[in-house]
Design an enzyme around this catalytic site. Structure first.
Site, PDB file in Angstrom:
ATOM      1  N   LYS A 205       0.835  -1.209   0.000  1.00 20.70           N
ATOM      2  CA  LYS A 205       0.000   0.000   0.000  1.00 20.70           C
ATOM      3  C   LYS A 205       0.867   1.254   0.000  1.00 20.70           C
ATOM      4  O   LYS A 205       2.020   1.239   0.441  1.00 20.70           O
ATOM      5  CB  LYS A 205      -0.945   0.017   1.209  1.00 20.70           C
ATOM      6  CG  LYS A 205      -0.298   0.372   2.560  1.00 20.70           C
ATOM      7  CD  LYS A 205      -0.442   1.834   2.892  1.00 20.70           C
ATOM      8  CE  LYS A 205       0.221   2.330   4.143  1.00 20.70           C
ATOM      9  NZ  LYS A 205       1.536   1.966   4.538  1.00 20.70           N
TER      10      LYS A 205
ATOM     11  N   ALA B 118       9.927  -0.060   4.429  1.00 21.82           N
ATOM     12  CA  ALA B 118       9.861   1.152   3.598  1.00 21.82           C
ATOM     13  C   ALA B 118       8.494   1.836   3.703  1.00 21.82           C
ATOM     14  O   ALA B 118       8.196   2.756   2.958  1.00 21.82           O
ATOM     15  CB  ALA B 118      10.150   0.794   2.136  1.00 21.82           C
ATOM     16  N   GLY B 119       7.647   1.374   4.630  1.00 17.59           N
ATOM     17  CA  GLY B 119       6.318   1.977   4.801  1.00 17.59           C
ATOM     18  C   GLY B 119       5.351   1.597   3.699  1.00 17.59           C
ATOM     19  O   GLY B 119       4.395   2.321   3.435  1.00 17.59           O
ATOM     20  N   LEU B 120       5.582   0.438   3.055  1.00 23.03           N
ATOM     21  CA  LEU B 120       4.747   0.032   1.914  1.00 23.03           C
ATOM     22  C   LEU B 120       3.824  -1.136   2.251  1.00 23.03           C
ATOM     23  O   LEU B 120       3.298  -1.807   1.368  1.00 23.03           O
ATOM     24  CB  LEU B 120       5.635  -0.328   0.715  1.00 23.03           C
ATOM     25  CG  LEU B 120       6.533   0.802   0.211  1.00 23.03           C
ATOM     26  CD1 LEU B 120       7.470   0.293  -0.881  1.00 23.03           C
ATOM     27  CD2 LEU B 120       5.704   1.995  -0.296  1.00 23.03           C
ATOM     28  N   GLY B 121       3.633  -1.389   3.552  1.00 24.99           N
ATOM     29  CA  GLY B 121       2.662  -2.408   3.962  1.00 24.99           C
ATOM     30  C   GLY B 121       3.119  -3.836   3.741  1.00 24.99           C
ATOM     31  O   GLY B 121       2.292  -4.727   3.563  1.00 24.99           O
ATOM     32  N   SER B 122       4.450  -4.080   3.782  1.00 19.72           N
ATOM     33  CA  SER B 122       4.933  -5.440   3.509  1.00 19.72           C
ATOM     34  C   SER B 122       4.486  -6.423   4.588  1.00 19.72           C
ATOM     35  O   SER B 122       4.142  -7.567   4.285  1.00 19.72           O
ATOM     36  CB  SER B 122       6.460  -5.455   3.370  1.00 19.72           C
ATOM     37  OG  SER B 122       7.077  -5.012   4.558  1.00 19.72           O
ATOM     38  N   SER B 123       4.470  -5.990   5.852  1.00 16.49           N
ATOM     39  CA  SER B 123       4.059  -6.919   6.917  1.00 16.49           C
ATOM     40  C   SER B 123       2.573  -7.240   6.815  1.00 16.49           C
ATOM     41  O   SER B 123       2.148  -8.374   7.066  1.00 16.49           O
ATOM     42  CB  SER B 123       4.382  -6.343   8.305  1.00 16.49           C
ATOM     43  OG  SER B 123       3.586  -5.210   8.578  1.00 16.49           O
TER      44      SER B 123
ATOM     45  N   GLU C  86      -0.945  -8.395  12.249  1.00 11.30           N
ATOM     46  CA  GLU C  86      -0.365  -7.043  12.317  1.00 11.30           C
ATOM     47  C   GLU C  86      -0.178  -6.589  13.768  1.00 11.30           C
ATOM     48  O   GLU C  86       0.783  -5.893  14.091  1.00 11.30           O
ATOM     49  CB  GLU C  86      -1.283  -6.052  11.585  1.00 11.30           C
ATOM     50  CG  GLU C  86      -1.084  -6.024  10.081  1.00 11.30           C
ATOM     51  CD  GLU C  86       0.140  -5.194   9.710  1.00 11.30           C
ATOM     52  OE1 GLU C  86       0.024  -4.003   9.411  1.00 11.30           O
ATOM     53  OE2 GLU C  86       1.242  -5.762   9.741  1.00 11.30           O
TER      54      GLU C  86
ATOM     55  N   ASP D 231      -3.429  -0.895   6.684  1.00 12.87           N
ATOM     56  CA  ASP D 231      -2.592  -1.677   5.768  1.00 12.87           C
ATOM     57  C   ASP D 231      -3.222  -3.034   5.449  1.00 12.87           C
ATOM     58  O   ASP D 231      -3.251  -3.460   4.293  1.00 12.87           O
ATOM     59  CB  ASP D 231      -1.198  -1.878   6.360  1.00 12.87           C
ATOM     60  CG  ASP D 231      -0.369  -0.596   6.369  1.00 12.87           C
ATOM     61  OD1 ASP D 231      -0.959   0.487   6.179  1.00 12.87           O
ATOM     62  OD2 ASP D 231       0.855  -0.675   6.571  1.00 12.87           O
TER      63      ASP D 231
END
Length: 397
Positions: free
Chosen positions: A13, A142-147, A194, A205
């Site tokens: 995201k 990187a703040g891209l919702g990988s988790s 999460e 996310d």
């Protein structure tokens, strides 16, 4: 337990508009990023559960009787609506040999896997023998919702494997998605994953990973937008590390110091989010190129606002200058202070312009992807529909 392999994916995201202002009750728009995490679940008959996450260096396996015994200690306390307890997580850490307070991605990913595997099996059946392999196009941290993409994939795979939700993929189909009710269940379990990883996440996310498209978030309320277009973007990681906590605190300090100056800026960011939502919702019915200049202008205005509230960074200014030299419009996404930026690409943006921009961004030491936003949420795939790169990654034994 199902007797055939499952392959599924969930998107990352980005925040389109509303960073930081969302902390102060304003609207934020989050959109699904078509860089995806893929999971393959393979049933096996060896009395073991194996999980491999090559992206974060995890290769772990446990005997199913040991997991079953571990689960028996607190099975009654597992529920998709209840936060994982401190005691449960401490027990799982001890079992997995994870030090108290360990926050490395491999430790948290292992802990989330164990929690979700035991919690979902406690509700729907015995711990089965299975081999799980996860591979992602998303960079971690990187703040891209990988988790969240990982947690959504795990929830969907385990719930499908246990028969708690259907397997919607029919013979001959390349991909399929679950019903609204099933997606709600996937999302609620992904949120538990999460919580294991982040403690007190907003839920944005995992909701984006589950439903895809775009959603509006305001004061804890998450509303998926009904129809949104897929938009082309460049996603650029400046690779400059930052602390979200420090940046959020800095914005708060500025608001307390200059309320009459800062509050109107937050109101303006809120108005940008709402204007952008209107444009996105209008685009599918009337895909006119006239919407793109509006979206570009909103990017420019918001980027200036984010600099005003103190979350810009010289690396992000450079990103914006480089893309502007190719006639493109960019803004930071997420916490700022470095991290990632997004650049909007029009339908008619030439391949030459995109390649030139990517080349110049990479020359700055940045990492760059050409991708889409507004992508589908969690999806089940047939093997034959996967591209060579994904197939290769998921066939690693």
């Amino acid at each position: 337990m199902r007797d055939r392999d499952l392959v599924l994916s969930a998107p990352g995201k980005v925040i389109l508009h509303g960073e930081h202002a969302v902390v102060h009750g304003k609207v934020a728009l989050a959109v699904a990023l078509d860089l995806r995490t893929f999971l393959r679940l393979r049933p096996c008959g060896e009395g073991r559960v194996c999980v491999r996450l090559p992206g974060v260096g995890v290769v772990r396996s446990w005997d199913t009787p040991r997991l079953q015994a571990l689960r028996g200690g607190f099975a009654a306390d597992f529920d998709e609506s209840k936060s994982p307890s401190v005691e449960q997580l401490d027990t799982l850490r001890e079992f997995a040999g994870i030090a108290a307070g360990a926050s490395a991605p491999e430790s948290l990913a292992t802990l989330a896997f164990l929690y979700m595997c035991l919690a979902i099996s406690a509700k729907y059946g015995d711990v089965p023998s299975m081999d799980i392999l996860v591979w992602s196009e998303l960079p971690t941290g990187a703040g891209l919702g990988s988790s969240a993409a990982y947690a959504v994939c795990l929830a969907a795979a385990l719930l499908t494997a246990f028969g708690a939700i259907s397997c919607p993929l029919k013979e001959g189909e390349s991909s399929a998605r679950w019903t609204e009710e099933e997606l709600t269940l996937i999302n609620s379990w992904a949120f538990q994953g999460e919580r294991v990883i982040h403690g007190s996440p907003s839920g944005v996310d995992n909701a984006v990973g589950t439903w895809g498209g775009a959603l509006r978030y305001q004061s804890g309320k998450i509303t998926p937008l009904k129809r949104v277009p897929m938009l082309r973007i460049l996603l650029t990681n400046t690779k400059v590390p930052r602390s979200t906590k420090v940046l959020v605190a800095g914005v708060k300090e500025k608001i307390l110091k200059f309320p009459a100056i800062m509050n109107p800026v937050l109101d303006s960011i809120d108005a940008i989010s709402q204007e952008c939502q209107s444009v996105l919702e209008a685009m599918p019915a009337n895909p006119s190129p006239e919407y793109y200049p509006v979206l570009e202008e909103l990017f420019d205005i918001n980027q200036h606002h984010l600099n005003v509230i103190g979350v810009g960074h010289p690396s992000l200014d450079r990103l914006c200058r480089v893309t502007a030299s190719h006639g493109l419009h960019s803004k930071l996404t997420g916490a700022g202070g470095g991290g990632c930026g997004i650049t909007l690409l029009r339908q008619d943006t030439s391949l030459l312009a995109v390649e030139a921009a990517k080349r110049d961004l990479c020359a700055c030491g940045f990492e760059c992807w050409e991708t889409n936003i507004g992508a589908p949420g969690v999806t089940l795939h047939s093997f034959s529909s996967l591209n060579t790169k994904v197939l290769h990654a998921l066939s690693e034994s």
